[in-house]
Design a protein around this motif. Structure first.
Motif: not given
Length: 371
Positions: A49-52, A112-123, A230-237
């Protein structure tokens, strides 16, 4: 969903994402990793919930689909599978994920994946690229000084900001726990000049640092006042930033320290480590008795005994005795890359400045102790 993926590739991806997942969770879905298969890739996502973190890896997708399974359990299974084996992941209708490799077969309960939280990045209006070596240096030189004291939460990360210096604007990373301070800076990357001062949480710093070792090119950074990506090759934090105000650290960096001590950093560190063996666990204090061209390290422990060691040093000011926490001193000396460390002192109660003779963009401050 049905996917075939090479074990080492799956292990590498799971190794990255599962480290974000906390071992103890009151919310069951946060113990899971989300697996999404489509085209010829599998995307794996984990969050606290703080980092994805999201990582894509190549796979043979027979049937597209998605689910969530316990992250640490799946990681441990894959870790113990034979090297080089092919792993088949099949989602059954009863919400069970079957993991097959050779003669091994595991069945995992899914949520259920519908319950998986998605972090809203915003602008995220501020975007720039930074070389992996440069970001690695900023982190390594500063993170040892990050505070672990939760009550002063605004010190639980690295303060990254653009500072105005005599040489113009500089991208600067600062960390402090109140006992020591680390400051490291570099040229401002293109696009970063207007960024706000941000505090990157300790856990995010650790996760990003692990990924840097597997990256050679530039890392894309995007940030706002509240989040950073942070966007690496194939990985995003993507991470939330610490919502707090970093203290005015410039006030604790002394400018009037006119007593200069210079000596071999490695010899200084080894001698400090030796004499501190005798010090009590609570304080780990070591006394420096400094005289012209001479430094004596000493420890006096009521329980264990005493230890002293004399070293040659370049010093021409008045004699001075000052005490430090040996562990804090060793942490700083470990960051000095040049052969010589410069120590700027004032009096036994004033903060001491340490510099690397090979890198004038790095500065450390260490508070003294009574000994």
């Amino acid at each position: 969903m049905k996917v075939t993926i090479e074990r080492n590739s799956l292990l590498k991806t799971l190794g990255h994402v599962q480290s974000v997942v906390e071992r103890r969770n009151t919310i069951p879905i946060l113990s899971n990793v989300m697996i999404e298969a489509s085209g010829d890739t599998v995307a794996m996502t984990a969050t606290d919930l703080d980092i994805a973190i999201i990582e894509n890896t190549n796979a043979m997708v027979i049937t597209a689909g998605s689910t969530t399974v316990p992250a640490h359990t799946l990681f441990d299974i894959v870790r113990k599978l034979p090297d080089g084996s092919e792993v088949e992941l099949t989602l059954e209708e009863n919400d069970r994920l079957v993991v097959k490799a050779g003669r091994s077969r595991f069945t995992l309960a899914c949520l259920d994946k519908e319950d998986f939280p998605v972090m809203n990045e915003g602008d995220m209006p501020h975007r720039f690229e930074i070389a992996s070596e440069e970001l690695k240096r900023l982190i390594d030189k500063a993170r040892f000084a990050i505070s672990t004291e939760e009550t002063r939460y605004y010190l639980n990360g690295i303060y990254l900001h653009v500072a105005t210096t005599e040489d113009g604007p500089r991208l600067r990373a600062v960390a402090t726990d109140g006992h020591r301070l680390a400051q490291v800076e570099q040229d401002v990357p293109e696009g970063a000049s207007g960024m706000p001062g941000i505090i990157i949480p300790r856990k995010t710093v650790a996760e990003v640092r692990k990924l840097i070792d597997e990256t050679e090119g530039a890392i894309s950074v995007a940030l706002s006042d509240t989040k950073i990506r942070f966007a690496f090759e194939g990985v995003t934090i993507t991470s939330k930033l610490i919502d707090g105000t970093f203290p005015d650290y410039s006030r604790v960096i002394p400018e009037g320290n006119d007593k200069q001590l210079e000596m071999d950093c490695r010899i200084f560190a080894e001698a400090t480590d030796r004499v501190s063996t005798i010090s009590s666990d609570k304080t780990r204090s070591v006394k420096l008795s400094i005289a012209p061209d001479n430094l004596t390290l000493s420890v006096n422990s009521p329980d264990s005994g005493t230890a002293t060691e004399e070293l040659a040093a370049a010093y021409s000011a008045d004699p001075l005795e000052i005490g430090f926490n040996s562990r804090y001193l060793l942490d700083i000396l470990a960051q000095i890359e040049g052969e010589t460390v410069q120590v700027y002192l004032n009096d036994p109660s004033a903060p001491t400045v340490l510099k690397d003779i090979m890198d004038d963009a790095v500065l450390y401050v260490l508070m003294p102790m009574r000994v």
